[in-house]
Motif scaffolding. Sequence first.
Motif, mmCIF file in Angstrom:
data_model
loop_
_atom_site.group_PDB
_atom_site.id
_atom_site.type_symbol
_atom_site.label_atom_id
_atom_site.label_comp_id
_atom_site.label_asym_id
_atom_site.label_seq_id
_atom_site.Cartn_x
_atom_site.Cartn_y
_atom_site.Cartn_z
ATOM 1 N N GLU A 300 2.837 -2.694 -1.819
ATOM 2 C CA GLU A 300 2.137 -3.153 -0.614
ATOM 3 C C GLU A 300 1.287 -2.024 -0.022
ATOM 4 O OE1 GLU A 300 5.204 -3.785 -1.490
ATOM 5 O OE2 GLU A 300 6.121 -5.399 -0.342
ATOM 6 N N THR A 303 -1.741 -1.600 -1.967
ATOM 7 C CA THR A 303 -2.698 -2.653 -1.629
ATOM 8 C C THR A 303 -3.452 -2.302 -0.347
ATOM 9 O OG1 THR A 303 -1.194 -4.247 -2.622
ATOM 10 C CG2 THR A 303 -2.923 -5.150 -1.219
ATOM 11 N N ILE B 92 -8.554 -9.037 -5.132
ATOM 12 C CA ILE B 92 -7.526 -10.039 -5.463
ATOM 13 C C ILE B 92 -6.840 -9.543 -6.728
ATOM 14 C CG2 ILE B 92 -7.051 -12.455 -5.967
ATOM 15 C CD1 ILE B 92 -9.805 -13.123 -4.725
ATOM 16 N N PHE B 93 -5.581 -9.149 -6.553
ATOM 17 C CA PHE B 93 -4.844 -8.594 -7.700
ATOM 18 C C PHE B 93 -4.013 -9.684 -8.364
ATOM 19 C CE2 PHE B 93 -5.142 -5.319 -4.373
ATOM 20 C CZ PHE B 93 -5.939 -4.405 -5.038
ATOM 21 N N ASN B 97 1.145 -8.782 -4.192
ATOM 22 C CA ASN B 97 1.486 -7.652 -3.313
ATOM 23 C C ASN B 97 1.440 -8.001 -1.834
ATOM 24 O OD1 ASN B 97 2.119 -5.661 -5.191
ATOM 25 N ND2 ASN B 97 -0.032 -5.295 -5.585
ATOM 26 N N LEU B 98 2.010 -9.138 -1.498
ATOM 27 C CA LEU B 98 2.106 -9.477 -0.069
ATOM 28 C C LEU B 98 3.251 -8.667 0.534
ATOM 29 C CD1 LEU B 98 1.766 -13.354 -0.128
ATOM 30 C CD2 LEU B 98 -0.009 -11.661 0.291
ATOM 31 N N HIS B 99 3.110 -8.378 1.791
ATOM 32 C CA HIS B 99 4.160 -7.633 2.472
ATOM 33 C C HIS B 99 5.301 -8.588 2.780
ATOM 34 C CE1 HIS B 99 5.706 -4.296 4.701
ATOM 35 N NE2 HIS B 99 4.650 -3.593 4.314
ATOM 36 N N ASP B 100 6.496 -8.290 2.239
ATOM 37 C CA ASP B 100 7.592 -9.263 2.328
ATOM 38 C C ASP B 100 8.110 -9.507 3.737
ATOM 39 O OD1 ASP B 100 8.758 -6.823 2.606
ATOM 40 O OD2 ASP B 100 10.160 -7.001 0.943
#
Lengths: 390, 233
Positions: A300, A303, B92-93, B97-100
């Motif tokens: 993250e 990113t 856009i990967f 990879n979103l923040h949980d």
Amino acid sequence: MRWIIARLFGRLPIGWLQLTHSRTRFASALAGVAFANVLVFVQLGLMSSMATATLRPYSFFRADVMISAPDADSLTEGGNVARQWLLQALADPEVEAGIGLFLGNVTWHLPGKGLVLTTFGVDPAASGFLAPDIAAKAGVLSMRNAGLLDRLSRGLPRETAAAIRPQTPLSFEVSGDTVTLYDTFAGGGGFSGDGHMVVSDQTFLGLFPARSSAAPDHLLLRVVPGADPVVVAERLRDLVSDKSLRIRTYAAAGREDLVYQQTRRPTGIIFGFGVVIGILVGLVIVYQVLSTDVADHLGEYATFKAMGYPPRFFLGVVLEEALVLGIFGFLPGLGLGTALLALMAQATTLPLQMTATMALSVFVGTIVFSMLSGVLATRRLAAADPADLF
Amino acid sequence: MDPGPPVVIRGLNHWFGAGEARKQALYDIDLTIARGSLTAVVGPSGSGKTTVLTLVGCLREVQEGSVRLLGHELRHAKPNLLMLLRRRLGFIFQAHNLHDSLTAIENVRMGLQVHGAMDPRREIEAAGHALALLGLADRMDYLPANLSGGQKQRVAIARALVGNPDLILADEPTAALDRESGSNVVDILMRLGKARGTTTIMVTHDGRILDRADRIVTLEEGRIVADTAPFAG
């Protein structure tokens, strides 16, 4: 809390959300910080009580200058001082009066336990050298084998202490002699004894037949009104023939005693190490929590790096987490520390208590060291390479 | 005034490692990408597609040759310029990879907050709009753990698009999406290209995209071996 942090940092409270995302992990992290706080509080409490216990006997007397033996690092340690130096000191025009102070330990055998009383022998006629509370009751000391007892002595039943009055004195045996206690004063247990007793110099010499009236433990001097004790002490160092003697102001003697207890006596050094260990434990716990958190979110963070977030953003998130851990870990630590010190004080009668200064300094220390851990943890952010995301 | 093509690559060489271990990844690449176009980059694994994306995306240092991005030369560019340029890109990967610990809408708001402080209400409105465009109006307050793989990918796409980027760099963006969602994403990218001149460079093997791309660049062993514009002329 989210709202406050969002307002404070001007962005989403990522650090707070990250920490509280796993409640169990957050709780264990806070428990760790609280534990480190408790460690520091206990050690600081002990150090503070040592300071109080060390300086307490000094408060029983009123003096401006103290003359001690060369090896007298503390009030209760070291050799004797010849009384003849008192006569030399009195030759100084700004020395108004002086007395010899005798010190020794006596044991009062109570049922099932022995009370070690640090006993002070002074000239009862020189009550101006005694603290007002003690001076007011010092008249009885002119009687042979009379004494004033520290009513807060460790192990002394409160009702026993409360019953001691001039009309209802209490006697006990010491080395074949009988000491009669006519009144009490407030002191308290320390690290080298359970309490204190004040007797006349003559009574003292009776209790300690090996001691000589010509060699008290310290000489206490009072200077004339308006004279500077520092200047007088300086002058006395030239005037008194024995140059090896320690001639200091009474206040400086107390301070030096405290430094000696805290830095050269094993107990003081151990308590000092305890504080350092508490700080290190806290540092390691916060660092471990934060660096694990950074490692868990490397993807993250990479990113965010790719998106164009600057390095200060990442530092801000980690410091936000450090701040949250520091504040929320401190609060239970303060509560537990206060309770633990109160329990220890009750069990030992040592002057152990939470003070505002201690709480504030530990709080500031917790925040500073949490932040420091946070800064160290951000080094792991270097591993977040956004090029690896593709 | 025409700002010119957003990406101009000339004589680009790139390698990994040094000495004996040096491995050349790109050979003398020349490529100009037109504004508002959707370019698909295809090729077998190890052909250099990703390396091109990371170089154009300011995620690697340009070693030899020239890459001009949005009018700025990237070779020898200062880190601060690279960071500022990255804010004008949408990534856009393949891995979302979103923040949980952030909800869908909060993850999308991160795509806006990088540009500085903004009225939170406007931020929420813009992020909500982006999610609604991608069919996630009813999932805004969900944490990533409660979203399907496709939904997560659409949140990541919304995060890339919400800041109105000049250039979108995407790596297999539709791989995790069903047919309808994938088609919707391509529609959005093409609409953005026409309406706002947003350029898209995308590594993909998805036939649905290749069928609609303005241009298909094929890489093999670090060289461009084909460059076609299926709908030209």
